[in-house]
Scaffold this motif. Structure first.
Motif, PDB file in Angstrom:
ATOM      1  N   VAL A   1       2.461   1.737  -3.469  1.00 27.38           N
ATOM      2  CA  VAL A   1       1.505   2.227  -4.463  1.00 27.38           C
ATOM      3  C   VAL A   1       1.193   3.704  -4.221  1.00 27.38           C
ATOM      4  O   VAL A   1       1.117   4.495  -5.171  1.00 27.38           O
TER       5      VAL A   1
ATOM      6  N   VAL B   1      -3.679  -4.252  -7.726  1.00 24.44           N
ATOM      7  CA  VAL B   1      -3.022  -4.949  -6.616  1.00 24.44           C
ATOM      8  C   VAL B   1      -3.840  -6.181  -6.251  1.00 24.44           C
ATOM      9  O   VAL B   1      -5.053  -6.098  -6.045  1.00 24.44           O
TER      10      VAL B   1
ATOM     11  N   LYS C   1      -7.583  -2.072  -6.377  1.00 23.07           N
ATOM     12  CA  LYS C   1      -6.994  -3.051  -5.462  1.00 23.07           C
ATOM     13  C   LYS C   1      -7.959  -4.215  -5.303  1.00 23.07           C
ATOM     14  O   LYS C   1      -9.131  -4.032  -5.025  1.00 23.07           O
TER      15      LYS C   1
ATOM     16  N   ILE D   1      -6.593   3.797  -9.220  1.00 26.04           N
ATOM     17  CA  ILE D   1      -5.784   2.802  -8.524  1.00 26.04           C
ATOM     18  C   ILE D   1      -6.726   1.712  -8.028  1.00 26.04           C
ATOM     19  O   ILE D   1      -7.560   1.932  -7.154  1.00 26.04           O
TER      20      ILE D   1
ATOM     21  N   ARG E   1       1.266   7.114  -6.733  1.00 26.05           N
ATOM     22  CA  ARG E   1      -0.106   7.415  -7.112  1.00 26.05           C
ATOM     23  C   ARG E   1      -0.205   8.629  -8.037  1.00 26.05           C
ATOM     24  O   ARG E   1      -0.874   8.584  -9.083  1.00 26.05           O
TER      25      ARG E   1
ATOM     26  N   VAL F   1       7.831  -0.581  -8.027  1.00 26.11           N
ATOM     27  CA  VAL F   1       6.588  -0.003  -8.552  1.00 26.11           C
ATOM     28  C   VAL F   1       6.886   1.298  -9.298  1.00 26.11           C
ATOM     29  O   VAL F   1       6.334   1.554 -10.371  1.00 26.11           O
TER      30      VAL F   1
ATOM     31  N   ILE G   1      -2.940   0.888 -11.617  1.00 26.35           N
ATOM     32  CA  ILE G   1      -2.165  -0.040 -10.800  1.00 26.35           C
ATOM     33  C   ILE G   1      -3.134  -1.017 -10.156  1.00 26.35           C
ATOM     34  O   ILE G   1      -4.004  -0.629  -9.385  1.00 26.35           O
TER      35      ILE G   1
ATOM     36  N   ASP H   1       0.830  -1.205   0.000  1.00 28.45           N
ATOM     37  CA  ASP H   1       0.000   0.000   0.000  1.00 28.45           C
ATOM     38  C   ASP H   1       0.864   1.255   0.000  1.00 28.45           C
ATOM     39  O   ASP H   1       0.590   2.219  -0.730  1.00 28.45           O
TER      40      ASP H   1
END
Length: 406
Positions: free
Chosen positions: A234, A250, A402, A400, A238, A273, A248, A231
């Motif tokens: 990322v 995850v 996840k 983003i 961002r 990343v 991105i 986290d």
């Protein structure tokens, strides 16, 4: 014969036999209680005990150049084979010391194995009595390698610092000459900010790598949540990802913990990343995943970028090595990020691997030992379960996404 004379002779003979029998018994008892005389030992008493506790490779040589005693490190180092000293330079030193009794010391290079690996040693040879010679050998290969690394590191740092510093000097001169042109001043000052940021980042990474490259053990390792590390990595990228429309994705398993430093692991995963974002075309996707594999956790970072030529794959973890220097200048790369990743993984008892094809992208995989549960003694993290195939579609620009496995 007269009976009286016969009786006397019989008594004398009986007494003589008794005396002979008694003497034989006394000699037998004396021979049984007598301690046998042992031959003088070839190696002085206590030498073998001393050799066994020495960290150096130690060898005691006899008068005929035969090995009388050798410590375990001497066999491991490969200087002794059977009863022979197989290094010619050492044998020459032994003969010279036996001849004049003077202690000799010399640095040598030993070539071992079929591949011809070179080991650097420091040898000290001294007399041990009138005929014996003691050989002590210290393996200096690691010290020599570290010395070469430090020397190359200093040279590379000096070279890398010249570029942004020289650029700042030129830009400062340009700003001074264009003081009456506000547009030029604005343009040059913008370039100065870019070069200053690059210089600041380079110095920061040099300091970080200097702390890590000794592979020293962690001082106070603690449980580290891999999902939290991902986290943080990322979040670090961002803004750049949103600005270029890179999504991105995850995908991780819950309860993945390792023992180590959360700050260092965040730097390592963050570097991967960040590289994936920097070297990916706009509008593409970067995938980050973490899953347990046996007693390890694998963290993978994949991109759809330019890829890495196969000829460069073995060198990308070297300090200051850059596949595309022009692209590195454009992205602000220093050539230290992947080297830092490698050192952090090594310090945590793991490693880092790479798969890449030009034009298709790259996948970097960091493998780390899972933390053992104190209650069960088993690695933390849920076991891998078979999941139906899932197709990941690109998310809206800059989003983003996840996805956490349940």
């Amino acid at each position: 014969m007269d009976p009286t004379l016969a009786a006397v002779l019989g008594g004398v003979i009986g007494a003589a036999l008794a005396l002979l029998s008694l003497g034989a018994m006394m000699l037998s008892e004396r021979s049984q209680t007598k301690v046998p005389v042992s031959p003088e030992p070839a190696v002085p008493s206590g030498v073998a005990t001393v050799l066994s506790v020495l960290r150096s490779s130690a060898v005691v040589m006899g008068p005929e150049d035969q090995v009388l005693q050798a410590s375990a490190p001497a066999h491991v180092l490969g200087i002794v084979r059977g009863e022979r000293l197989v290094v010619d330079d050492l044998l020459t030193m032994v003969r010279a010391v036996r001849r004049d009794g003077e202690i000799r010391q010399q640095d040598l290079e030993i070539v071992r194995g079929r591949l011809g690996a070179t080991q650097y040693v420091s040898a000290r040879v001294a007399p041990l009595g009138s005929q014996l010679v003691l050989v002590l050998v210290e393996d200096r290969t690691r010290e020599r390698r570290l010395e070469a690394i430090r020397r190359d590191f200093t040279v590379n740092v000096s070279h890398e610092l010249k570029t942004p510093i020289g650029a700042l000097i030129l830009l400062a001169d340009a700003v001074s000459e264009a003081s009456d042109d506000p547009e030029a001043v604005q343009r040059f000052s913008g370039r100065m900010r870019i070069e200053a940021a690059r210089l600041s980042r380079l110095v920061k990474e040099i300091i970080e790598l200097s702390r890590l490259q000794g592979d020293d053990p962690l001082e106070n390792p603690g449980p580290v949540d891999i999902n939290g590390v991902i986290d943080a990595a990322v979040d670090r990228c961002r803004v750049d990802a949103e600005g270029r429309g890179i999504s991105i994705v995850v995908k991780t398993d819950p309860d993945l913990e390792v023992m180590g430093s959360e700050d260092q692991l965040a730097i390592a995963i963050g570097n991967l990343v960040e590289n994936a974002v920097n070297y990916s075309p706009d509008g593409t996707r970067v995938a980050v995943a973490a899953h347990p594999i046996g007693d390890l956790v694998e963290v993978t970072v994949s991109d759809q970028g330019v890829g890495i030529p196969s000829s460069d794959l073995e060198r990308i973890f070297e300090r200051f090595y850059r596949v595309d220097r022009a692209r590195s200048r454009e992205t602000g790369g220093t050539g230290l990020g992947l080297s830092i990743v490698k050192h952090i993984a090594s310090i945590h008892g793991g490693d880092v691997r790479v798969w890449s094809v030009e034009g298709q992208g790259s996948t970097f995989t960091v493998r780390l030992p899972l933390r053992l549960d104190p209650a069960t003694g088993r690695p933390t993290g849920s076991p891998i379960q078979e999941e139906p195939a899932t197709t990941l579609t690109p998310t809206p620009s800059g989003q983003i996404a996840k996805e956490t496995a349940s």
